[in-house]
Design an enzyme around this catalytic site. Sequence first.
Site, PDB file in Angstrom:
ATOM      1  CE  LYS A  83     -37.518 -69.160  65.032  1.00  0.00           C
ATOM      2  NZ  LYS A  83     -37.082 -67.899  65.688  1.00  0.00           N
ATOM      3  CE1 TYR A 100     -33.897 -71.549  62.981  1.00  0.00           C
ATOM      4  CE2 TYR A 100     -34.825 -72.465  60.960  1.00  0.00           C
ATOM      5  CZ  TYR A 100     -34.621 -71.391  61.808  1.00  0.00           C
ATOM      6  OH  TYR A 100     -35.148 -70.159  61.491  1.00  0.00           O
ATOM      7  CB  THR A 137     -38.655 -70.218  60.169  1.00  0.00           C
ATOM      8  OG1 THR A 137     -38.465 -70.953  58.974  1.00  0.00           O
ATOM      9  CG2 THR A 137     -38.671 -71.223  61.321  1.00  0.00           C
ATOM     10  CG  ASP A 138     -40.906 -71.132  55.233  1.00  0.00           C
ATOM     11  OD1 ASP A 138     -39.829 -71.324  55.829  1.00  0.00           O
ATOM     12  OD2 ASP A 138     -40.980 -71.009  53.992  1.00  0.00           O
ATOM     13  CD  GLU A 139     -36.052 -73.706  57.479  1.00  0.00           C
ATOM     14  OE1 GLU A 139     -35.518 -74.676  58.042  1.00  0.00           O
ATOM     15  OE2 GLU A 139     -35.408 -72.816  56.903  1.00  0.00           O
TER      16      GLU A 139
HETATM   17  P1  NAD Z   1     -28.936 -64.576  62.386  1.00  0.00           P
HETATM   18  O1  NAD Z   1     -28.348 -65.893  62.757  1.00  0.00           O
HETATM   19  O2  NAD Z   1     -28.326 -63.788  61.266  1.00  0.00           O
HETATM   20  O3  NAD Z   1     -28.933 -63.605  63.660  1.00  0.00           O
HETATM   21  C1  NAD Z   1     -29.331 -64.042  64.933  1.00  0.00           C
HETATM   22  C2  NAD Z   1     -28.955 -62.958  65.930  1.00  0.00           C
HETATM   23  O4  NAD Z   1     -29.361 -63.402  67.231  1.00  0.00           O
HETATM   24  C3  NAD Z   1     -27.431 -62.690  66.011  1.00  0.00           C
HETATM   25  O5  NAD Z   1     -27.190 -61.303  66.056  1.00  0.00           O
HETATM   26  C4  NAD Z   1     -27.028 -63.359  67.314  1.00  0.00           C
HETATM   27  O6  NAD Z   1     -25.905 -62.744  67.936  1.00  0.00           O
HETATM   28  C5  NAD Z   1     -28.300 -63.211  68.144  1.00  0.00           C
HETATM   29  N1  NAD Z   1     -28.400 -64.226  69.210  1.00  0.00           N
HETATM   30  C6  NAD Z   1     -28.237 -65.573  69.066  1.00  0.00           C
HETATM   31  N2  NAD Z   1     -28.373 -66.168  70.275  1.00  0.00           N
HETATM   32  C7  NAD Z   1     -28.672 -65.183  71.169  1.00  0.00           C
HETATM   33  C8  NAD Z   1     -28.950 -65.171  72.565  1.00  0.00           C
HETATM   34  N3  NAD Z   1     -28.927 -66.297  73.299  1.00  0.00           N
HETATM   35  N4  NAD Z   1     -29.209 -63.986  73.154  1.00  0.00           N
HETATM   36  C9  NAD Z   1     -29.215 -62.827  72.440  1.00  0.00           C
HETATM   37  N5  NAD Z   1     -28.941 -62.784  71.127  1.00  0.00           N
HETATM   38  C10 NAD Z   1     -28.682 -63.951  70.495  1.00  0.00           C
HETATM   39  O7  NAD Z   1     -30.483 -64.858  62.112  1.00  0.00           O
HETATM   40  P2  NAD Z   1     -31.449 -64.174  61.051  1.00  0.00           P
HETATM   41  O8  NAD Z   1     -31.312 -64.880  59.771  1.00  0.00           O
HETATM   42  O9  NAD Z   1     -31.305 -62.716  61.125  1.00  0.00           O
HETATM   43  O10 NAD Z   1     -32.862 -64.612  61.674  1.00  0.00           O
HETATM   44  C11 NAD Z   1     -33.515 -63.797  62.634  1.00  0.00           C
HETATM   45  C12 NAD Z   1     -34.799 -64.484  63.067  1.00  0.00           C
HETATM   46  O11 NAD Z   1     -35.633 -64.688  61.939  1.00  0.00           O
HETATM   47  C13 NAD Z   1     -34.594 -65.849  63.701  1.00  0.00           C
HETATM   48  O12 NAD Z   1     -35.507 -65.979  64.764  1.00  0.00           O
HETATM   49  C14 NAD Z   1     -34.925 -66.831  62.579  1.00  0.00           C
HETATM   50  O13 NAD Z   1     -35.407 -68.043  63.098  1.00  0.00           O
HETATM   51  C15 NAD Z   1     -36.004 -66.059  61.841  1.00  0.00           C
HETATM   52  N6  NAD Z   1     -36.117 -66.350  60.400  1.00  0.00           N
HETATM   53  C16 NAD Z   1     -35.013 -66.313  59.593  1.00  0.00           C
HETATM   54  C17 NAD Z   1     -35.163 -66.532  58.231  1.00  0.00           C
HETATM   55  C18 NAD Z   1     -33.991 -66.467  57.295  1.00  0.00           C
HETATM   56  O14 NAD Z   1     -34.121 -66.788  56.111  1.00  0.00           O
HETATM   57  N7  NAD Z   1     -32.814 -66.020  57.726  1.00  0.00           N
HETATM   58  C19 NAD Z   1     -36.425 -66.810  57.702  1.00  0.00           C
HETATM   59  C20 NAD Z   1     -37.523 -66.825  58.565  1.00  0.00           C
HETATM   60  C21 NAD Z   1     -37.353 -66.587  59.904  1.00  0.00           C
HETATM   61  P1  TYD Z   2     -29.897 -72.371  53.791  1.00  0.00           P
HETATM   62  O1  TYD Z   2     -29.458 -71.060  53.223  1.00  0.00           O
HETATM   63  O2  TYD Z   2     -29.021 -73.055  54.779  1.00  0.00           O
HETATM   64  O3  TYD Z   2     -31.367 -72.126  54.385  1.00  0.00           O
HETATM   65  P2  TYD Z   2     -32.468 -73.224  54.911  1.00  0.00           P
HETATM   66  O4  TYD Z   2     -31.800 -74.514  55.147  1.00  0.00           O
HETATM   67  O5  TYD Z   2     -32.952 -72.577  56.173  1.00  0.00           O
HETATM   68  O6  TYD Z   2     -33.512 -73.274  53.840  1.00  0.00           O
HETATM   69  O7  TYD Z   2     -30.139 -73.364  52.588  1.00  0.00           O
HETATM   70  C1  TYD Z   2     -31.025 -73.059  51.530  1.00  0.00           C
HETATM   71  C2  TYD Z   2     -31.089 -74.254  50.629  1.00  0.00           C
HETATM   72  O8  TYD Z   2     -29.821 -74.422  49.994  1.00  0.00           O
HETATM   73  C3  TYD Z   2     -31.358 -75.559  51.348  1.00  0.00           C
HETATM   74  O9  TYD Z   2     -32.189 -76.384  50.533  1.00  0.00           O
HETATM   75  C4  TYD Z   2     -29.996 -76.192  51.495  1.00  0.00           C
HETATM   76  C5  TYD Z   2     -29.247 -75.710  50.264  1.00  0.00           C
HETATM   77  N1  TYD Z   2     -27.798 -75.499  50.416  1.00  0.00           N
HETATM   78  C6  TYD Z   2     -26.916 -76.058  49.466  1.00  0.00           C
HETATM   79  O10 TYD Z   2     -27.335 -76.739  48.511  1.00  0.00           O
HETATM   80  N2  TYD Z   2     -25.585 -75.834  49.618  1.00  0.00           N
HETATM   81  C7  TYD Z   2     -25.069 -75.093  50.663  1.00  0.00           C
HETATM   82  O11 TYD Z   2     -23.821 -74.951  50.757  1.00  0.00           O
HETATM   83  C8  TYD Z   2     -25.982 -74.523  51.608  1.00  0.00           C
HETATM   84  C9  TYD Z   2     -25.472 -73.722  52.771  1.00  0.00           C
HETATM   85  C10 TYD Z   2     -27.335 -74.749  51.435  1.00  0.00           C
END
Ligand code: NAD
Ligand code: TYD
Length: 355
Positions: free
Chosen positions: A164, A160, A135-137
Amino acid sequence: MKNKILITGGAGFIGSAVVRQYIAETDFTVINLDKLTYAGNLQSLTAVSGNHQYRFEKVDICDAVEVARVFREHQPDVVMHLAAESHVDRSITGPAAFMQTNIVGTYILLEAARTYWNGLEGEHKVGFRFHHISTDEVFGSLGESGLFTEETPYEPNSPYSASKAASDHLVRAWHHTYGLPVITTNCSNNYGPYHFPEKLIPLMILNAVNGKPLPVYGNGDNIRDWLYVDDHARALRLVLEKGKPGETYNIGGFNEKTNLEVVRTICEILDELRPQNAPYARLITFVKDRPGHDHRYAIDAGKIARELGWRPSETFETGLRKTVLWYLENAEWVEGVTSGDYQKWIAQNYEQRII
Ligand code: NAD
Ligand code: TYD
């Protein structure tokens, strides 16, 4: 020839988009390794679950014995590692699972991959890749200007992002110390279909149609850089195919929006698609801010554009409209997730079969 991929976290939001794309658009065999936490949903994979290219392994990445078995039995050509605990708010109230899965789990997967890769020969060894999805975080928070590049120093602020960042460092170390051919990508906030409704965009869509408050943290001026999930999946496939081992690539949507802009746009789309007596924006409610809330994320995705030719195909406007429509048209998936039925469905359809 690479055509067997092990994907961890393939039942999650981004992982399931990647799995669906590989099955729909390639002849890859996909092995989906997922523990099925609350975020894992096999109902997001019904389109592919009967396909001969698809296999599912319900395994925890922290279980070294089971992870080694999956490598032995399936002999993947490449690995794409998405399994993680992914929600910042949950990491604040309960960081333990994040440390376990994101750090220890990544370490266990790296060790299993290293042992497996050491035993490969010839073109299989040369072609093997361990692609870590991050992630960019990890870069921390930006002020009003500037963008995250691949050279931006790591300054994670939440449990988180710290977990990461730790996993990114492990991946890097396994390359430098052991030569494991790894690639890491750091992506901005994704949105799109099959997104678990604890994250901003799906939560706002579903709360709005149910007439519930739309909780905006603080004053809503925090900025995220939004990317449509299928554009991310396409970028990941390209990086795995053409990216250089040892390199990192930033992926972003060129779509910086304040949270308030995002929520207002969702309300406007709903006013048009599902009008009510009063505008949906009446439901916007400002609530207590998230502790340590990062102000701004924004990605410079120049490297992946220049070196690999990737560009997102959705604008925020087209992607958000598609997303809102998807939630309106997929009541069964939404109902499964919001009622918790998807977990009963897993028990009935999967666990009984393997016991
Ligand atoms: P998500 O929470 O929707 O899905 C995570 C998946 O991992 C689920 O299917 C869960 O069952 C599985 N999982 C969790 N713990 C596990 C374990 N111990 N063993 C096996 N499986 C396990 O997450 P996402 O949003 O699809 O994100 C996927 C990846 O991309 C993550 O690594 C996250 O850090 C990264 N990422 C997400 C975003 C975003 O905006 N969602 C952005 C950048 C990077
Ligand atoms: P989120 O979807 O949780 O992603 P991330 O924290 O990884 O960026 O949140 C996106 C943005 O929205 C973040 O600045 C927090 C804000 N947010 C709210 O304002 N209200 C909400 O109920 C949630 C879940 C997030």
